[in-house]
Design a protein around this motif. Structure first.
Motif, PDB file in Angstrom:
ATOM      1  N   GLU A  33       0.809  -1.221   0.000  1.00 29.25           N
ATOM      2  CA  GLU A  33       0.000   0.000   0.000  1.00 29.25           C
ATOM      3  C   GLU A  33       0.844   1.273   0.000  1.00 29.25           C
ATOM      4  O   GLU A  33       0.705   2.124   0.874  1.00 29.25           O
ATOM      5  CB  GLU A  33      -0.960  -0.018   1.188  1.00 29.25           C
ATOM      6  N   GLY A  34       1.743   1.400  -0.959  1.00 29.05           N
ATOM      7  CA  GLY A  34       2.539   2.611  -1.085  1.00 29.05           C
ATOM      8  C   GLY A  34       3.643   2.758  -0.065  1.00 29.05           C
ATOM      9  O   GLY A  34       4.155   3.860   0.140  1.00 29.05           O
ATOM     10  N   MET A  35       4.019   1.665   0.593  1.00 27.60           N
ATOM     11  CA  MET A  35       5.089   1.699   1.586  1.00 27.60           C
ATOM     12  C   MET A  35       6.154   0.665   1.241  1.00 27.60           C
ATOM     13  O   MET A  35       5.839  -0.471   0.893  1.00 27.60           O
ATOM     14  CB  MET A  35       4.574   1.354   2.988  1.00 27.60           C
ATOM     15  N   TYR A  36       7.417   1.077   1.361  1.00 32.69           N
ATOM     16  CA  TYR A  36       8.540   0.143   1.335  1.00 32.69           C
ATOM     17  C   TYR A  36       8.754  -0.246   2.787  1.00 32.69           C
ATOM     18  O   TYR A  36       8.827   0.614   3.671  1.00 32.69           O
ATOM     19  CB  TYR A  36       9.786   0.825   0.768  1.00 32.69           C
ATOM     20  N   ILE A  37       8.838  -1.546   3.054  1.00 31.46           N
ATOM     21  CA  ILE A  37       8.976  -2.028   4.433  1.00 31.46           C
ATOM     22  C   ILE A  37      10.239  -2.870   4.544  1.00 31.46           C
ATOM     23  O   ILE A  37      10.434  -3.824   3.790  1.00 31.46           O
ATOM     24  CB  ILE A  37       7.748  -2.861   4.852  1.00 31.46           C
ATOM     25  N   LEU A  38      11.089  -2.500   5.494  1.00 29.09           N
ATOM     26  CA  LEU A  38      12.298  -3.261   5.791  1.00 29.09           C
ATOM     27  C   LEU A  38      12.189  -3.751   7.221  1.00 29.09           C
ATOM     28  O   LEU A  38      11.896  -2.964   8.129  1.00 29.09           O
ATOM     29  CB  LEU A  38      13.541  -2.383   5.644  1.00 29.09           C
ATOM     30  N   ARG A  39      12.370  -5.056   7.411  1.00 24.45           N
ATOM     31  CA  ARG A  39      12.401  -5.633   8.761  1.00 24.45           C
ATOM     32  C   ARG A  39      13.802  -6.189   8.974  1.00 24.45           C
ATOM     33  O   ARG A  39      14.362  -6.819   8.091  1.00 24.45           O
ATOM     34  CB  ARG A  39      11.352  -6.738   8.897  1.00 24.45           C
ATOM     35  N   ALA A  40      14.364  -5.922  10.146  1.00 24.44           N
ATOM     36  CA  ALA A  40      15.722  -6.355  10.457  1.00 24.44           C
ATOM     37  C   ALA A  40      15.751  -7.083  11.795  1.00 24.44           C
ATOM     38  O   ALA A  40      15.155  -6.616  12.766  1.00 24.44           O
ATOM     39  CB  ALA A  40      16.659  -5.149  10.502  1.00 24.44           C
ATOM     40  N   GLU A  41      16.441  -8.219  11.829  1.00 23.94           N
ATOM     41  CA  GLU A  41      16.618  -8.972  13.079  1.00 23.94           C
ATOM     42  C   GLU A  41      17.693  -8.298  13.926  1.00 23.94           C
ATOM     43  O   GLU A  41      18.850  -8.229  13.522  1.00 23.94           O
ATOM     44  CB  GLU A  41      17.096 -10.400  12.786  1.00 23.94           C
ATOM     45  N   LEU A  42      17.311  -7.798  15.083  1.00 20.17           N
ATOM     46  CA  LEU A  42      18.256  -7.165  15.992  1.00 20.17           C
ATOM     47  C   LEU A  42      17.955  -7.535  17.437  1.00 20.17           C
ATOM     48  O   LEU A  42      17.751  -6.656  18.289  1.00 20.17           O
ATOM     49  CB  LEU A  42      18.210  -5.638  15.820  1.00 20.17           C
ATOM     50  N   PRO A  43      17.937  -8.819  17.773  1.00 18.42           N
ATOM     51  CA  PRO A  43      17.626  -9.202  19.149  1.00 18.42           C
ATOM     52  C   PRO A  43      18.705  -8.722  20.113  1.00 18.42           C
ATOM     53  O   PRO A  43      19.890  -8.719  19.795  1.00 18.42           O
ATOM     54  CB  PRO A  43      17.581 -10.729  19.088  1.00 18.42           C
ATOM     55  N   GLY A  44      18.247  -8.280  21.270  1.00 23.43           N
ATOM     56  CA  GLY A  44      19.178  -7.875  22.319  1.00 23.43           C
ATOM     57  C   GLY A  44      19.805  -6.513  22.133  1.00 23.43           C
ATOM     58  O   GLY A  44      20.709  -6.144  22.864  1.00 23.43           O
ATOM     59  N   VAL A  45      19.342  -5.747  21.153  1.00 19.77           N
ATOM     60  CA  VAL A  45      19.882  -4.407  20.917  1.00 19.77           C
ATOM     61  C   VAL A  45      18.950  -3.391  21.566  1.00 19.77           C
ATOM     62  O   VAL A  45      17.733  -3.468  21.415  1.00 19.77           O
ATOM     63  CB  VAL A  45      20.013  -4.122  19.401  1.00 19.77           C
ATOM     64  N   ASP A  46      19.512  -2.435  22.279  1.00 16.82           N
ATOM     65  CA  ASP A  46      18.721  -1.363  22.869  1.00 16.82           C
ATOM     66  C   ASP A  46      18.286  -0.438  21.730  1.00 16.82           C
ATOM     67  O   ASP A  46      19.130   0.177  21.076  1.00 16.82           O
ATOM     68  CB  ASP A  46      19.577  -0.597  23.875  1.00 16.82           C
ATOM     69  N   PRO A  47      16.975  -0.329  21.468  1.00 12.10           N
ATOM     70  CA  PRO A  47      16.534   0.463  20.318  1.00 12.10           C
ATOM     71  C   PRO A  47      16.843   1.959  20.427  1.00 12.10           C
ATOM     72  O   PRO A  47      17.012   2.629  19.415  1.00 12.10           O
ATOM     73  CB  PRO A  47      15.026   0.221  20.265  1.00 12.10           C
ATOM     74  N   VAL A  48      16.968   2.484  21.636  1.00 10.63           N
ATOM     75  CA  VAL A  48      17.237   3.908  21.800  1.00 10.63           C
ATOM     76  C   VAL A  48      18.735   4.195  21.705  1.00 10.63           C
ATOM     77  O   VAL A  48      19.170   5.100  20.992  1.00 10.63           O
ATOM     78  CB  VAL A  48      16.662   4.428  23.143  1.00 10.63           C
ATOM     79  N   GLU A  49      19.528   3.425  22.410  1.00 10.40           N
ATOM     80  CA  GLU A  49      20.973   3.672  22.466  1.00 10.40           C
ATOM     81  C   GLU A  49      21.773   2.914  21.407  1.00 10.40           C
ATOM     82  O   GLU A  49      22.859   3.343  21.033  1.00 10.40           O
ATOM     83  CB  GLU A  49      21.516   3.282  23.856  1.00 10.40           C
ATOM     84  N   GLY A  50      21.231   1.786  20.910  1.00 11.72           N
ATOM     85  CA  GLY A  50      22.050   0.914  20.076  1.00 11.72           C
ATOM     86  C   GLY A  50      21.729   0.881  18.597  1.00 11.72           C
ATOM     87  O   GLY A  50      22.369   0.159  17.845  1.00 11.72           O
ATOM     88  N   ALA A 100      10.164   4.258  12.126  1.00 17.28           N
ATOM     89  CA  ALA A 100      10.790   3.019  12.579  1.00 17.28           C
ATOM     90  C   ALA A 100      10.213   2.617  13.926  1.00 17.28           C
ATOM     91  O   ALA A 100       9.930   3.464  14.776  1.00 17.28           O
ATOM     92  CB  ALA A 100      12.301   3.196  12.687  1.00 17.28           C
ATOM     93  N   GLU A 101      10.028   1.295  14.096  1.00 18.71           N
ATOM     94  CA  GLU A 101       9.562   0.730  15.364  1.00 18.71           C
ATOM     95  C   GLU A 101      10.382  -0.512  15.675  1.00 18.71           C
ATOM     96  O   GLU A 101      10.797  -1.234  14.768  1.00 18.71           O
ATOM     97  CB  GLU A 101       8.088   0.333  15.267  1.00 18.71           C
ATOM     98  N   TYR A 102      10.586  -0.761  16.962  1.00 23.10           N
ATOM     99  CA  TYR A 102      11.337  -1.940  17.407  1.00 23.10           C
ATOM    100  C   TYR A 102      10.442  -2.737  18.345  1.00 23.10           C
ATOM    101  O   TYR A 102       9.987  -2.222  19.369  1.00 23.10           O
ATOM    102  CB  TYR A 102      12.602  -1.486  18.134  1.00 23.10           C
ATOM    103  N   THR A 103      10.155  -3.981  17.972  1.00 24.83           N
ATOM    104  CA  THR A 103       9.305  -4.839  18.784  1.00 24.83           C
ATOM    105  C   THR A 103       9.871  -6.252  18.801  1.00 24.83           C
ATOM    106  O   THR A 103      10.134  -6.825  17.737  1.00 24.83           O
ATOM    107  CB  THR A 103       7.866  -4.897  18.209  1.00 24.83           C
ATOM    108  N   ASP A 104      10.054  -6.805  19.991  1.00 21.50           N
ATOM    109  CA  ASP A 104      10.489  -8.195  20.159  1.00 21.50           C
ATOM    110  C   ASP A 104      11.721  -8.540  19.330  1.00 21.50           C
ATOM    111  O   ASP A 104      11.804  -9.594  18.705  1.00 21.50           O
ATOM    112  CB  ASP A 104       9.346  -9.158  19.814  1.00 21.50           C
TER     113      ASP A 104
END
Length: 128
Positions: A33-50, A100-104
């Protein structure tokens, strides 16, 4: 004993342009629907600092860092350090409107892409 095949593949081929100590990030790309979506595996990374995201000249660059725990380990297959990945965005992508959002342990980046007229345009030829 054979070396870990997956570690060898992820580290890049000998003589490649991979930066020593820099690990790759596993991603998946899609559009909806008009969006390019990229999902990246980043377990254990602090989304704010890392996690650091940037877009420059149509290229999305993702850098992340995961620090090692200070306890002594007998064996680990975890990857620590700096991770990086760059991908070219689709033509017309509006990087200024990216979110961008970081979940699980998964980072999801969405970049609006206007509908591009597809198909072929016929150009009439005039007789003069």
């Amino acid at each position: 004993m054979l070396p870990d095949l997956f570690a060898w593949v992820e580290s890049g081929l000998p003589g490649s342009l991979a930066t020593p100590g820099l690990h790759g990030i596993r991603i998946e790309e899609s559009s909806k629907e008009g969006m390019y979506i990229l999902r990246a595996e980043l377990p254990g990374v602090d989304p704010v600092e890392g996690i650091e995201l940037s877009i420059s000249e149509g290229v999305l660059t993702l850098r992340a860092e995961r620090g090692a725990e200070t306890t002594a380990k007998h064996h680990t297959e975890f990857r620590y350090g700096t991770f990086a990945r760059s991908v070219r965005l689709p033509a017309g992508a509006r990087g200024d409107d990216a979110t961008a959002e970081y979940t699980d342990g998964v980072l999801t980046v969405e970049v609006p892409v206007p509908d591009m007229k597809s198909g072929t345009r016929t150009i009439p030829v005039r007789r003069v």
